[in-house]
Design an enzyme around this catalytic site. Sequence first.
Site, mmCIF file in Angstrom:
data_model
loop_
_atom_site.group_PDB
_atom_site.id
_atom_site.type_symbol
_atom_site.label_atom_id
_atom_site.label_comp_id
_atom_site.label_asym_id
_atom_site.label_seq_id
_atom_site.Cartn_x
_atom_site.Cartn_y
_atom_site.Cartn_z
ATOM 1 N N ILE A 25 64.234 55.206 20.638
ATOM 2 C CA ILE A 25 62.851 54.896 20.253
ATOM 3 C C ILE A 25 62.593 55.397 18.830
ATOM 4 O O ILE A 25 62.047 54.676 17.985
ATOM 5 C CB ILE A 25 61.843 55.532 21.242
ATOM 6 C CG1 ILE A 25 62.000 54.907 22.626
ATOM 7 C CG2 ILE A 25 60.398 55.372 20.739
ATOM 8 C CD1 ILE A 25 61.174 55.561 23.724
ATOM 9 N N SER B 296 65.776 66.640 15.433
ATOM 10 C CA SER B 296 66.359 66.213 16.698
ATOM 11 C C SER B 296 67.203 67.370 17.218
ATOM 12 O O SER B 296 67.497 68.293 16.460
ATOM 13 C CB SER B 296 67.254 64.994 16.439
ATOM 14 O OG SER B 296 67.135 64.058 17.466
ATOM 15 N N ARG B 297 67.590 67.301 18.490
ATOM 16 C CA ARG B 297 68.454 68.358 19.046
ATOM 17 C C ARG B 297 69.702 68.528 18.190
ATOM 18 O O ARG B 297 70.121 69.616 17.881
ATOM 19 C CB ARG B 297 68.891 67.956 20.463
ATOM 20 C CG ARG B 297 68.250 68.738 21.534
ATOM 21 C CD ARG B 297 68.716 68.258 22.874
ATOM 22 N NE ARG B 297 68.685 66.786 22.971
ATOM 23 C CZ ARG B 297 68.664 66.120 24.113
ATOM 24 N NH1 ARG B 297 68.672 66.761 25.248
ATOM 25 N NH2 ARG B 297 68.644 64.810 24.134
ATOM 26 N N GLU C 66 47.647 63.050 32.672
ATOM 27 C CA GLU C 66 47.265 61.646 32.883
ATOM 28 C C GLU C 66 46.926 61.394 34.346
ATOM 29 O O GLU C 66 47.534 62.020 35.215
ATOM 30 C CB GLU C 66 48.424 60.740 32.448
ATOM 31 C CG GLU C 66 48.613 60.774 30.955
ATOM 32 C CD GLU C 66 49.849 59.988 30.513
ATOM 33 O OE1 GLU C 66 50.369 59.179 31.302
ATOM 34 O OE2 GLU C 66 50.269 60.186 29.373
ATOM 35 N N LEU D 288 65.221 61.674 17.367
ATOM 36 C CA LEU D 288 65.758 60.430 16.803
ATOM 37 C C LEU D 288 66.727 59.769 17.788
ATOM 38 O O LEU D 288 67.886 59.528 17.493
ATOM 39 C CB LEU D 288 66.440 60.708 15.459
ATOM 40 C CG LEU D 288 66.568 59.501 14.528
ATOM 41 C CD1 LEU D 288 65.210 59.021 14.051
ATOM 42 C CD2 LEU D 288 67.449 59.832 13.323
ATOM 43 N N HIS E 161 48.650 55.194 27.963
ATOM 44 C CA HIS E 161 50.092 55.177 28.302
ATOM 45 C C HIS E 161 50.568 53.732 28.495
ATOM 46 O O HIS E 161 50.995 53.342 29.597
ATOM 47 C CB HIS E 161 50.378 56.028 29.544
ATOM 48 C CG HIS E 161 51.822 56.452 29.617
ATOM 49 N ND1 HIS E 161 52.220 57.663 30.139
ATOM 50 C CD2 HIS E 161 52.952 55.844 29.208
ATOM 51 C CE1 HIS E 161 53.535 57.763 30.061
ATOM 52 N NE2 HIS E 161 53.996 56.653 29.511
ATOM 53 N N VAL F 91 54.039 59.013 21.327
ATOM 54 C CA VAL F 91 54.383 57.995 22.329
ATOM 55 C C VAL F 91 55.410 58.568 23.311
ATOM 56 O O VAL F 91 56.043 57.828 24.055
ATOM 57 C CB VAL F 91 54.936 56.701 21.690
ATOM 58 C CG1 VAL F 91 53.839 55.948 20.951
ATOM 59 C CG2 VAL F 91 56.117 56.995 20.759
ATOM 60 N N GLY F 92 55.588 59.911 23.264
ATOM 61 C CA GLY F 92 56.567 60.546 24.157
ATOM 62 C C GLY F 92 55.897 60.961 25.455
ATOM 63 O O GLY F 92 55.722 60.149 26.369
ATOM 64 N N ARG F 93 55.485 62.211 25.522
ATOM 65 C CA ARG F 93 54.749 62.727 26.671
ATOM 66 C C ARG F 93 53.648 63.640 26.162
ATOM 67 O O ARG F 93 53.835 64.343 25.153
ATOM 68 C CB ARG F 93 55.679 63.531 27.601
ATOM 69 C CG ARG F 93 56.662 62.708 28.407
ATOM 70 C CD ARG F 93 55.964 61.873 29.482
ATOM 71 N NE ARG F 93 56.883 61.060 30.261
ATOM 72 C CZ ARG F 93 57.203 59.795 29.998
ATOM 73 N NH1 ARG F 93 56.695 59.175 28.953
ATOM 74 N NH2 ARG F 93 58.020 59.125 30.793
HETATM 75 O O1 GLV Z 1 56.516 56.404 29.436
HETATM 76 C C1 GLV Z 1 57.210 55.489 29.718
HETATM 77 C C2 GLV Z 1 58.617 55.596 29.949
HETATM 78 O O2 GLV Z 1 59.117 56.714 30.102
HETATM 79 O O3 GLV Z 1 59.264 54.550 30.006
#
Ligand code: GLV
Length: 329
Positions: A170, A189-190, A276, A167, A294, A245-247
């Site tokens: 983003i 969250s952490r 990727e 959290l 991405h 949408v992170g990694r």
């Molecule tokens: O993946 C995109 C970013 O880290 O901004």
Amino acid sequence: MPPHQNLPKVLLHVPHEFASHLHHHFSHKFHFLNLSSLPLHQFFFACTHENDHHHDLSSITALICYGGHPVTADALPLLPSLRFIFTASAGTDHIDLSECRRRGVTVAGAGNLLSEDVADLAVGLLIDVVRKISVLDSYGRRRIQPPQSDFSLGSKLGGKKVGIVGLGKIGLEVAHRLEAFGCTILYYSRNIKPFVSYPFHSSVVDLATNSDVLVLCCELNDQTRNIVNREVMFALGKGGVIVNVGRGSLIDEKELLQCLMKGEIGGAGLDVFENEPHVPREFFALDNVVLSPHAGANTSESYMGIFQLAELNLEAFFSNEPLITPVIL
Ligand SMILES: O=CC(=O)O
């Protein structure tokens, strides 16, 4: 003496359009050297082996990079005068930050500039998965109705329990947007965030057990790698949806594929992948998955903002002013 002789020498390790923009607008302030799309190592190899004196790496003081190519501990000594890195990304997992600290290299990044666009895409992917927009699109283009037999109805977004993993800025933007759609927000969250009233869950399994949807918005590090594993996916359950949408490496990608193929989870909206730009082919056959290359920050507004941030941070660094969006000082 060429006009750029006394300007700070900045190596550009970014996509072509980005490099062109910087050359076009700021080459009166910085002497840019273009690294094209070669990974750093291949570039260094080419310079050393071709005796390419045009690229005098020893005098480069700054590097502009992005998430596409890693800046590793063994690449950094190849730029002995490097003092500053600007990364055109919010994530910094592609940079060995502890080695930068050790070598006294300052790093700046995108800060929160891209958060809203990334959150928009997360919500877009989620709506696409639950309402099957991409599937419908393929029928719409052929002007045919989806056959009842192999088409099940979509499901309503409002009322879903959405577990946000991470959290930060983003994650918060995603939460605000989905609240407006009538979703209930909970998070892992952490640390507990005292400024929100969303329920905190101290493990991702627990979060998944209590959620219909997981949205992954956290950074990738040793603690978060494969944070979504088989156990988490089973806890999320058959109707559950994952949006990432992170990694890519936040999820065990092989397990994700298995779970999607066997119907152990309901669907996924993925903007990021483990390796990727490679996307496992098995995903292509699944219509409970929406794939995006991405592209979370791919808006003209974000791009213009990043060009500006790159310039402002470089200027600040070379005039000993505070950085605009520091990562490490
Ligand atoms: O993946 C995109 C970013 O880290 O901004």
